[in-house]
Design an enzyme around this catalytic site. Structure first.
Site, PDB file in Angstrom:
ATOM      1  N   ASP A 266      37.278  36.700  38.939  1.00 22.11           N
ATOM      2  CA  ASP A 266      38.245  37.479  39.729  1.00 22.11           C
ATOM      3  C   ASP A 266      39.691  37.049  39.468  1.00 22.11           C
ATOM      4  O   ASP A 266      40.623  37.692  39.972  1.00 22.11           O
ATOM      5  CB  ASP A 266      37.925  37.333  41.220  1.00 22.11           C
ATOM      6  CG  ASP A 266      36.618  38.037  41.580  1.00 22.11           C
ATOM      7  OD1 ASP A 266      36.208  38.949  40.834  1.00 22.11           O
ATOM      8  OD2 ASP A 266      36.005  37.664  42.597  1.00 22.11           O
TER       9      ASP A 266
ATOM     10  N   LYS B  48      34.862  45.993  37.575  1.00 19.80           N
ATOM     11  CA  LYS B  48      35.287  45.502  38.892  1.00 19.80           C
ATOM     12  C   LYS B  48      35.888  46.670  39.684  1.00 19.80           C
ATOM     13  O   LYS B  48      35.620  47.818  39.384  1.00 19.80           O
ATOM     14  CB  LYS B  48      36.275  44.345  38.723  1.00 19.80           C
ATOM     15  CG  LYS B  48      35.646  43.117  38.091  1.00 19.80           C
ATOM     16  CD  LYS B  48      34.572  42.538  38.977  1.00 19.80           C
ATOM     17  CE  LYS B  48      33.832  41.383  38.322  1.00 19.80           C
ATOM     18  NZ  LYS B  48      32.663  40.973  39.089  1.00 19.80           N
TER      19      LYS B  48
END
Ligand code: S3P
Length: 445
Positions: A323, A350
């Site tokens: 992330d 994502k």
């Protein structure tokens, strides 16, 4: 949850960032605490739960499944129903923007004789769900219409069959969904992961009394959960989210004169690849007061402005910083020399295609990039011109990464929408301003 009107924001060159602060609770652990609380018998008390839109959607979902989650004072309480005890919700469950909430909940639902419709926002409705549904279907879950995108209607079964499943991609969400389903299957369910991914589900399952065994085999890990065991309601304290802290720490490294400390952060080694990489770039990042709380390693992290150099980030580090690549790529723009990041396939699925969105945002602000297959190269020159408009594509981490960029770039950086920041880090702007960050509305910084 939908966000009607985009809310643009600009950030501009700021004085030294200073202060000692905390960031809200870890998102991954918050989702899991609510779900395991629902699957346990008795009361689970959660301190430090992240109160972001993604996690609140999970709290609503477990409540709709018959395990009420509510806040009393500064603690969240979940009244668990025991594995197999969840009940049919009377309307679709809305997961908003959250892939983690959706995918883990598929595993929670699987061993129950209930039919559940799951919905989400435009970004979530584009994301692949087959990666979780396929193994769960092998265990006995039924999916209406054989779809692999939201909206989806799932039919669980109390006759779930255990399985051994080797992860085709390194994903903690897939691993966790299968382990959570395995809790309700008759026998032992095993997930084999060729590359280590975040292990919060395994740690928390043990904390709740489940029988979970982890065995290393060469480079791979075999995780086995025994079905049918009763989980018991527990107290959970959620540590600070290192993926949220990443934006503040990165900002401190690139804004001259900065010196900040963030206390009480989760430093589980499956989550700290970003910090390792910053140190390799020459970043003055130190872990202080390392300790353990609730089965997870915690530390305070101090970060000071640093002269940075480009590095090569190996592909096998990707799961531990998946992330954080947008933020790292921005930091790389302020470093001298090229930074090469390999093994970024998962970045494309994502909240947005983060590989494309990150490269486009850097280019829009005068930083040269190269994308080739799953590799991103950022050509840093030590300073970033800025002045660009960044398209966030409903992605909170793209918004926060480029707002951090504007604090150190020559001209302000504008992001086209900040509404999605509330999905993971509603306090972002407030905490950034508290340490000295300067923002202005709508591009007119
Ligand atoms: C998460 C796992 C990661 C990560 C996400 C949270 C989790 O996704 O990107 O923000 O809590 O399990 P993948 O497992 O799909 O890589």
């Amino acid at each position: 949850m939908t966000h009607a009107d985009p809310t643009p924001l600009a950030s501009r060159r700021s004085g030294p960032l200073k202060g000692t602060l905390r960031v809200p609770g870890d998102k991954s652990i918050s989702h899991r605490a609510l779900m395991l609380g629902a699957l346990a018998t008795g009361k689970t008390r959660i301190r430090g739960l992240l109160e972001s839109e993604d996690v609140i959607n999970t709290a609503h979902a477990v409540t709709a499944l018959g395990a009420p989650a509510r806040k009393t004072g500064d603690t969240w309480e979940v009244l668990g129903r025991g594995t197999g005890g969840l009940t049919q919700p009377d309307k679709p469950l809305d997961f908003g923007n959250s892939g983690t909430g959706t995918r883990l909940m598929m595993g929670v639902i699987a061993p129950h004789d209930i039919t559940v419709t799951m919905i989400g926002d435009a970004s979530l409705s584009k994301r692949p769900m087959g990666r979780v549904l396929n193994p769960l279907k092998q265990m006995g879950l039924e999916v209406e219409g054989d779809r692999d995108r939201l909206p989806l209607t799932l039919r669980g079964t109390s006759e779930l069959v255990p399985m051994v499943y080797e992860l085709p991609v390194p994903s903690a969400q897939i691993k966790s969904a299968i382990l959570l389903a395995g809790l309700g299957a008759a026998g032992e369910t095993t997930v084999v992961e060729p590359e280590a991914t975040r292990d919060h589900t395994e740690r928390m399952l043990r904390h709740f009394g489940a029988d979970v065994r982890t065995v290393s085999e060469g480079g791979a890990t075999r995780i086995t959960v025994r079905g049918g065991a009763e989980l018991e309601g527990r107290d959970v304290t959620v540590p600070g989210d290192p993926s949220s802290a990443a934006f503040l720490i990165a900002a401190a490294l690139i804004v001259p004169g900065s010196d900040i400390t963030i206390e009480g952060l989760l430093v589980n080694p499956t989550r700290t690849g970003f910090y390792t990489t910053l140190q390799e770039m020459g970043g003055d990042v130190t872990f202080l007061n390392e300790r353990e709380e609730g089965g997870e390693p915690i530390a305070d992290i101090r970060a000071r402005f640093s002269a940075l150099s480009g590095v090569s980030v190996p592909a096998d580090r990707a799961p531990s910083m998946i992330d954080e690549y947008p933020m790292l790529a921005v930091v790389a723009g302020f470093a001298k020399g090229a930074t090469r990041m390999d093994g970024l396939a998962e970045l494309k699925v994502k909240e947005s295609d983060r590989l494309a969105a990150t490269a486009a945002g850097l280019e829009a602000n005068g930083v040269r990039t190269e994308v080739s297959g799953d590799t991103l190269i950022v050509h840093g020159t030590g300073s970033v011109p800025g002045g660009g408009l960044v398209e966030t594509h409903l992605d909170h981490r793209i918004a926060m990464s480029f707002l951090a960029m504007g604090l150190a770039s020559t001209s302000p950086v504008t992001v086209d929408d900040t509404a999605m920041i509330a999905t993971s880090f509603p306090e972002f702007r407030h905490l950034m301003e508290q340490i000295g960050a300067q923002f202005g509305e709508g591009g007119g910084a």
